[in-house]
Each structure stands twice: as C-alpha cells, then as structure tokens.
Scaffold this motif. Structure first.
Motif, PDB file in Angstrom:
ATOM      1  N   LEU A 323       0.823  -1.216   0.000  1.00  0.00           N
ATOM      2  CA  LEU A 323       0.000   0.000   0.000  1.00  0.00           C
ATOM      3  C   LEU A 323       0.855   1.262   0.000  1.00  0.00           C
ATOM      4  O   LEU A 323       0.614   2.208  -0.745  1.00  0.00           O
ATOM      5  N   GLU A 324       1.876   1.252   0.854  1.00  0.00           N
ATOM      6  CA  GLU A 324       2.754   2.414   0.991  1.00  0.00           C
ATOM      7  C   GLU A 324       3.527   2.675  -0.310  1.00  0.00           C
ATOM      8  O   GLU A 324       3.643   3.817  -0.767  1.00  0.00           O
ATOM      9  N   PHE A 325       4.021   1.593  -0.906  1.00  0.00           N
ATOM     10  CA  PHE A 325       4.802   1.714  -2.140  1.00  0.00           C
ATOM     11  C   PHE A 325       3.915   2.239  -3.267  1.00  0.00           C
ATOM     12  O   PHE A 325       4.316   3.114  -4.035  1.00  0.00           O
ATOM     13  N   GLN A 326       2.715   1.704  -3.336  1.00  0.00           N
ATOM     14  CA  GLN A 326       1.758   2.178  -4.356  1.00  0.00           C
ATOM     15  C   GLN A 326       1.537   3.684  -4.210  1.00  0.00           C
ATOM     16  O   GLN A 326       1.635   4.453  -5.163  1.00  0.00           O
ATOM     17  N   LYS A 327       1.267   4.095  -2.964  1.00  0.00           N
ATOM     18  CA  LYS A 327       0.956   5.506  -2.699  1.00  0.00           C
ATOM     19  C   LYS A 327       2.132   6.407  -3.093  1.00  0.00           C
ATOM     20  O   LYS A 327       1.970   7.402  -3.799  1.00  0.00           O
ATOM     21  N   ARG A 328       3.328   5.980  -2.682  1.00  0.00           N
ATOM     22  CA  ARG A 328       4.495   6.847  -2.959  1.00  0.00           C
ATOM     23  C   ARG A 328       4.809   6.898  -4.448  1.00  0.00           C
ATOM     24  O   ARG A 328       5.205   7.950  -4.970  1.00  0.00           O
ATOM     25  N   LEU A 329       4.670   5.757  -5.133  1.00  0.00           N
ATOM     26  CA  LEU A 329       4.925   5.772  -6.576  1.00  0.00           C
ATOM     27  C   LEU A 329       3.904   6.653  -7.292  1.00  0.00           C
ATOM     28  O   LEU A 329       4.243   7.393  -8.221  1.00  0.00           O
ATOM     29  N   GLU A 330       2.661   6.559  -6.864  1.00  0.00           N
ATOM     30  CA  GLU A 330       1.617   7.367  -7.515  1.00  0.00           C
ATOM     31  C   GLU A 330       1.862   8.856  -7.273  1.00  0.00           C
ATOM     32  O   GLU A 330       1.743   9.672  -8.171  1.00  0.00           O
ATOM     33  N   ASN A 331       2.253   9.200  -6.044  1.00  0.00           N
ATOM     34  CA  ASN A 331       2.538  10.615  -5.734  1.00  0.00           C
ATOM     35  C   ASN A 331       3.708  11.127  -6.573  1.00  0.00           C
ATOM     36  O   ASN A 331       3.692  12.254  -7.068  1.00  0.00           O
ATOM     37  N   ALA A 332       4.735  10.271  -6.736  1.00  0.00           N
ATOM     38  CA  ALA A 332       5.939  10.719  -7.430  1.00  0.00           C
ATOM     39  C   ALA A 332       5.755  10.776  -8.940  1.00  0.00           C
ATOM     40  O   ALA A 332       6.357  11.603  -9.611  1.00  0.00           O
ATOM     41  N   THR A 333       4.944   9.874  -9.499  1.00  0.00           N
ATOM     42  CA  THR A 333       4.875   9.753 -10.966  1.00  0.00           C
ATOM     43  C   THR A 333       3.554  10.254 -11.551  1.00  0.00           C
ATOM     44  O   THR A 333       3.472  10.472 -12.761  1.00  0.00           O
ATOM     45  N   ILE A 340      -0.254  -2.869  -7.506  1.00  0.00           N
ATOM     46  CA  ILE A 340       0.709  -3.361  -6.503  1.00  0.00           C
ATOM     47  C   ILE A 340      -0.020  -3.790  -5.225  1.00  0.00           C
ATOM     48  O   ILE A 340       0.302  -4.822  -4.631  1.00  0.00           O
ATOM     49  N   ALA A 341      -1.019  -3.008  -4.842  1.00  0.00           N
ATOM     50  CA  ALA A 341      -1.737  -3.345  -3.602  1.00  0.00           C
ATOM     51  C   ALA A 341      -2.700  -4.506  -3.802  1.00  0.00           C
ATOM     52  O   ALA A 341      -3.106  -5.153  -2.832  1.00  0.00           O
ATOM     53  N   LYS A 342      -3.058  -4.780  -5.047  1.00  0.00           N
ATOM     54  CA  LYS A 342      -4.001  -5.891  -5.286  1.00  0.00           C
ATOM     55  C   LYS A 342      -3.289  -7.238  -5.347  1.00  0.00           C
ATOM     56  O   LYS A 342      -3.900  -8.278  -5.152  1.00  0.00           O
ATOM     57  N   GLU A 343      -2.004  -7.223  -5.663  1.00  0.00           N
ATOM     58  CA  GLU A 343      -1.283  -8.488  -5.826  1.00  0.00           C
ATOM     59  C   GLU A 343      -0.988  -9.115  -4.466  1.00  0.00           C
ATOM     60  O   GLU A 343      -1.140  -8.485  -3.431  1.00  0.00           O
ATOM     61  N   LYS A 344      -0.527 -10.367  -4.520  1.00  0.00           N
ATOM     62  CA  LYS A 344      -0.303 -11.125  -3.289  1.00  0.00           C
ATOM     63  C   LYS A 344       1.137 -11.647  -3.214  1.00  0.00           C
ATOM     64  O   LYS A 344       1.722 -12.008  -4.232  1.00  0.00           O
ATOM     65  N   GLY A 345       1.639 -11.693  -1.980  1.00  0.00           N
ATOM     66  CA  GLY A 345       2.942 -12.321  -1.764  1.00  0.00           C
ATOM     67  C   GLY A 345       4.095 -11.365  -1.964  1.00  0.00           C
ATOM     68  O   GLY A 345       3.961 -10.159  -1.810  1.00  0.00           O
ATOM     69  N   PHE A 347       6.040 -10.800  -4.752  1.00  0.00           N
ATOM     70  CA  PHE A 347       6.501 -10.270  -6.040  1.00  0.00           C
ATOM     71  C   PHE A 347       5.529  -9.332  -6.734  1.00  0.00           C
ATOM     72  O   PHE A 347       4.320  -9.409  -6.547  1.00  0.00           O
ATOM     73  N   SER A 348       6.128  -8.472  -7.582  1.00  0.00           N
ATOM     74  CA  SER A 348       5.350  -7.619  -8.463  1.00  0.00           C
ATOM     75  C   SER A 348       6.219  -7.273  -9.662  1.00  0.00           C
ATOM     76  O   SER A 348       7.426  -7.077  -9.523  1.00  0.00           O
ATOM     77  N   PHE A 349       5.593  -7.223 -10.823  1.00  0.00           N
ATOM     78  CA  PHE A 349       6.271  -6.665 -11.996  1.00  0.00           C
ATOM     79  C   PHE A 349       5.989  -5.167 -11.988  1.00  0.00           C
ATOM     80  O   PHE A 349       4.825  -4.761 -12.021  1.00  0.00           O
ATOM     81  N   LEU A 350       7.031  -4.344 -12.006  1.00  0.00           N
ATOM     82  CA  LEU A 350       6.776  -2.899 -12.014  1.00  0.00           C
ATOM     83  C   LEU A 350       6.367  -2.393 -13.383  1.00  0.00           C
ATOM     84  O   LEU A 350       5.911  -1.262 -13.525  1.00  0.00           O
ATOM     85  N   GLY A 351       6.587  -3.197 -14.425  1.00  0.00           N
ATOM     86  CA  GLY A 351       6.196  -2.769 -15.768  1.00  0.00           C
ATOM     87  C   GLY A 351       7.294  -1.979 -16.464  1.00  0.00           C
ATOM     88  O   GLY A 351       7.034  -1.288 -17.448  1.00  0.00           O
ATOM     89  N   ALA A 389      12.441   7.031  -6.074  1.00  0.00           N
ATOM     90  CA  ALA A 389      13.160   8.039  -6.875  1.00  0.00           C
ATOM     91  C   ALA A 389      13.798   7.380  -8.097  1.00  0.00           C
ATOM     92  O   ALA A 389      13.752   7.926  -9.214  1.00  0.00           O
ATOM     93  N   ALA A 390      14.396   6.207  -7.904  1.00  0.00           N
ATOM     94  CA  ALA A 390      15.062   5.535  -9.019  1.00  0.00           C
ATOM     95  C   ALA A 390      14.052   5.132 -10.094  1.00  0.00           C
ATOM     96  O   ALA A 390      14.271   5.364 -11.284  1.00  0.00           O
ATOM     97  N   VAL A 391      12.946   4.551  -9.667  1.00  0.00           N
ATOM     98  CA  VAL A 391      11.938   4.101 -10.640  1.00  0.00           C
ATOM     99  C   VAL A 391      11.364   5.318 -11.366  1.00  0.00           C
ATOM    100  O   VAL A 391      11.226   5.329 -12.607  1.00  0.00           O
ATOM    101  N   THR A 392      11.085   6.376 -10.607  1.00  0.00           N
ATOM    102  CA  THR A 392      10.495   7.589 -11.205  1.00  0.00           C
ATOM    103  C   THR A 392      11.463   8.158 -12.260  1.00  0.00           C
ATOM    104  O   THR A 392      11.017   8.634 -13.312  1.00  0.00           O
ATOM    105  N   SER A 393      12.752   8.077 -12.000  1.00  0.00           N
ATOM    106  CA  SER A 393      13.729   8.699 -12.902  1.00  0.00           C
ATOM    107  C   SER A 393      13.744   8.052 -14.284  1.00  0.00           C
ATOM    108  O   SER A 393      14.162   8.672 -15.256  1.00  0.00           O
ATOM    109  N   VAL A 394      13.295   6.797 -14.400  1.00  0.00           N
ATOM    110  CA  VAL A 394      13.333   6.150 -15.726  1.00  0.00           C
ATOM    111  C   VAL A 394      11.965   6.091 -16.385  1.00  0.00           C
ATOM    112  O   VAL A 394      11.826   5.588 -17.505  1.00  0.00           O
TER     113      VAL A 394
END
Ligand code: LMR
Length: 395
Positions: A323-333, A340-345, A347-351, A389-394
């Motif tokens: 949840l936190e990662f989803q929120k921060r990525l959405e705010n940044a990008t 991300i919050a719907k998946e389980k366990g 792993f996640s593919f960031l795309g 920050a790294a993901v947002t940069s690319v």
C-alpha cells in the motif's frame, strides 16, 4: 574434458543477487531474490524455529539417516497444513507424501513420478513462470507446454486467455499452477477462477500440479490454499510441491515435500515408492535438520501458535508495504500503481522495460530482475524513497 566445457551465463535471479552483493555502492538496494527481509534488512530466523532448534540440539542423539520417505512428524504436520483436515478426512488414505530438498526437490520428485506413469502428455506452465520450473520439469524427461497467464497491459491475470489455452489440455497432461502468490507476477486467481480451473481439470482429465512455496504470505495459511483444496475436492489426482523455505524461513535447510493425492490407497503407496526411488537415484537421502525443526514447530501447539503469529505479522507487513509503495509511486509519478496493492505475496512486476531495469541498476544501484520483478518484502522505511526516486527517474 573440461577444456570443452562451455561457460554458462549466471542464473537470472542468483546472478543478479551476486552482482548486487559485489556492488560497492552504499546506497544499493537488492530487490532481486525472493527472501523475506525485515525492517532492518535481515532475513530473520523465526522465533519458533530458534526454540525448536535449541530443543533439537539438546535432544538429538544421532546424525544417522532419517527414513527415505522423510521425518514422520514433519510429513504428518505438513500434509495436514497443506491438504487440510477436511480433505484429509475424506481421502486421508489416498495421500502419499515424500520429503524433498526444498520446493525445487519437490517439483522434481513430482515430475519424476508423473514421468514414471508413462504419460505422453505435456506439463503446461504459466507464461510467465518461475524460470527454474523449466529445467526442473524437463530434466525428468517430460515435455513442456505454456498457457497464457499474465497480461502486462492490465497487470492482472488474463483468465480468458488462460482458459482458452487450457481448453486444449486433456488426460495425460499436467497443468502447473502456483498455489498462491504467483512468482513472478504476484497476480493470483480469484476463488471463482480456481473453481473454474478445478471444473476444467475434472471434466477434461488433466492433472493439476500445484507449486506451493508461499502459503501464508498472501492472505493467510488457510485462505492461501483455497484453490488447492478446490482441486483436491473435485479432481481425482493432484500433485503438490510444498516448501517451507519462505513461510518457516528454512531457506538453507532445504525443507519441502512432494504430496500426491490420488484415488485410493494403492495409488498413494505407488506414488511414494516411485518418489523414493527417484530420490534414491538423484540424491539418495533427504536432509534432516529442517524437517526435524519443522516437524516440531508444526506438532507442538505452543511453537505452532508462535510461528503462525510471526508469519501473520510478516504477511500483514508485506501488504502494508504494498500500500505504501503504491501511494508513494503514484505521488511521485502521477501514474496508476493500484495493481501493486491488489497483488499477493512477495513479487510484483513494475512494468519497466529491460533497458529501464538495467538503467536503475547502473545509475541508482537498484537491483530488480530484468523482467522488472521486484521483491516487495525487501522494501523498508530506509530504502523506499530511494527505490521510488530511481523508478520515477526512468519512467
Ligand atoms: C525467487 O524466485 O527469487 C526465489 O524463489 C528464490 C530462487 O531460488 O529463485
């Protein structure tokens, strides 16, 4: 002879983890291998395992072999945890189980037994699947097929495509399913979809083989085997490859089990005899330490409650990190990362494309697989900003 040996490329997961370990960058972040890491970046020993280990060290009188089938207390405890007492009640005499060196060993033993049945069918694996499934299955001599599973456009299961492909699977075929927490996508089947797959297996005659490496990391120990138990209720033959590497933190102890649910007690005995023979010709005897610990944890009510509580806390933490990662990525990008919050366990593919995955590695010391699979359980309050920050940069 060695002069003729070609040098192989590094393993697609372990090679990147090794590259990260060797990277001197103090800000590097390792999101490669599927290992649960706590807030301080350690892969913890479960408290219940630590206590069981103390008991074992005090009480163990020998290092002689354990029985080739495995430690009886471990077998009883894990079969009950995986198959469940309801299904066991109806078909308990029909279940054969053999201890295996980790989930990998269990997949290989399962494949060996299926091959010994003389089937000419294929083992259908999801596209994508955990890359090691491929050599584990083909080394038994079984052929591989593939069914469509993950849709990168929706970041979810393409169930229409999956069922279209599996419509061609019939008697003699084996369909490998991830019991929960799909590796590498994190995208799981819904209960309705599990019921539909179970119905297809029952009517078309294919045999489900369930890789169960993350029980307890999705929603809970029982909820995570809902699909598996549907299969056991409806399908005459089911193979399970269970692992306690992650959910009991026994990674290096290689603690797993091949479980064969069949139509009667004769088939249970036959599957066990075949799995033991396969083990004998590949590695001879099962490793003892992890199984002796797990048998104690599963069989002792106090240790078991302690283990379940710690596992639940890990599961809750991973879901909070999502949840936190989803929120921060959405705010940044400004983009939608709701998947991300719907998946389980873990792993996640960031795309990200392969180029972008390599770019975050070389420019930011952020290590994810080339497919952009990340291990959510390696995120923490100390590294999340750097990852975002790294993901947002690319992007
Ligand atoms: C993973 O997918 O990272 C784990 O299952 C560890 C492994 O052996 O690949």
């Amino acid at each position: 002879m060695f002069e003729e040996l070609p040098l192989l490329p590094p393993d697609s997961i372990l090679g990147l983890a090794a590259e990260c370990r060797a990277d001197p960058n103090p800000d590097k972040v390792d999101l490669t291998i599927g290992i649960y890491m706590d807030e301080s970046g350690n892969c913890p020993v479960f408290n219940a395992v630590r206590l069981a280990q103390r008991q074992l060290v005090d009480e163990e009188q020998t290092k002689s072999y354990i029985p080739p089938q495995g430690d009886p207390q471990f077998i009883e405890g894990l079969v009950e945890l995986v198959v469940g007492s309801d299904a066991l009640g109806v078909r308990s005499g029909n279940v054969g189980a053999v201890q295996a060196p980790g989930g990998c060993g269990a997949v290989r033993l399962g494949a060996e037994v299926l091959k010994a049945s003389g089937t000419k069918g294929k083992v259908w694996v999801s596209d994508p699947t955990w890359p090691v499934h491929v050599p584990l299955i083909t080394s038994s001599g079984l052929e591989l097929g593939q069914y469509r599973y993950y849709d990168p456009a929706t970041h979810g299961v393409d169930f229409v495509a999956m069922t279209e492909d599996l419509a061609a699977a019939g008697a003699g075929d084996i369909v490998l399913l991830h019991g929960c927490c799909h590796n590498p996508s994190g995208a799981d089947l819904t209960p309705e979809q599990w019921r539909e797959i179970a119905g297809m297996a029952a009517s078309q005659g294919f045999t489900p083989m369930v890789d169960l490496a993350y029980q307890g990391f999705g929603e809970g120990l029982d909820t995570d085997v809902y699909g598996l138990r549907c299969l056991i209720e409806q399908v005459p033959e089911v193979v399970v490859a269970a692992s306690l590497s992650k959910n009991m933190g026994l990674y290096r102890e290689r603690t797993g089990m091949a479980i064969f649910v069949g139509p009667n007690s004769r088939t249970a005995e036959a599957t066990v005899s075949q799995a033991k023979a396969a083990a004998r010709r590949i590695y001879s005897m099962p490793p003892a330490h992890g199984a002796l610990l797990a048998g104690r944890v599963l069989g002792d009510p106090v240790l078991r409650a302690d283990w379940e509580a710690e596992l639940t806390a890990m599961c809750v933490r991973i879901n909070g990190l999502r949840l936190e990662f989803q929120k921060r990525l959405e705010n940044a990008t400004g983009r939608d990362f709701g998947f991300i919050a719907k998946e389980k366990g873990m792993f996640s593919f960031l795309g990200l494309s392969e180029e972008q995955a390599k770019q975050v590695r070389s420019e930011h010391g952020l290590y994810m697989l080339n497919s952009s699979r990340i291990n959510i359980a390696s995120l923490n309050a100390g590294n999340m900003d750097r990852v975002v920050a790294a993901v947002t940069s690319v992007l």
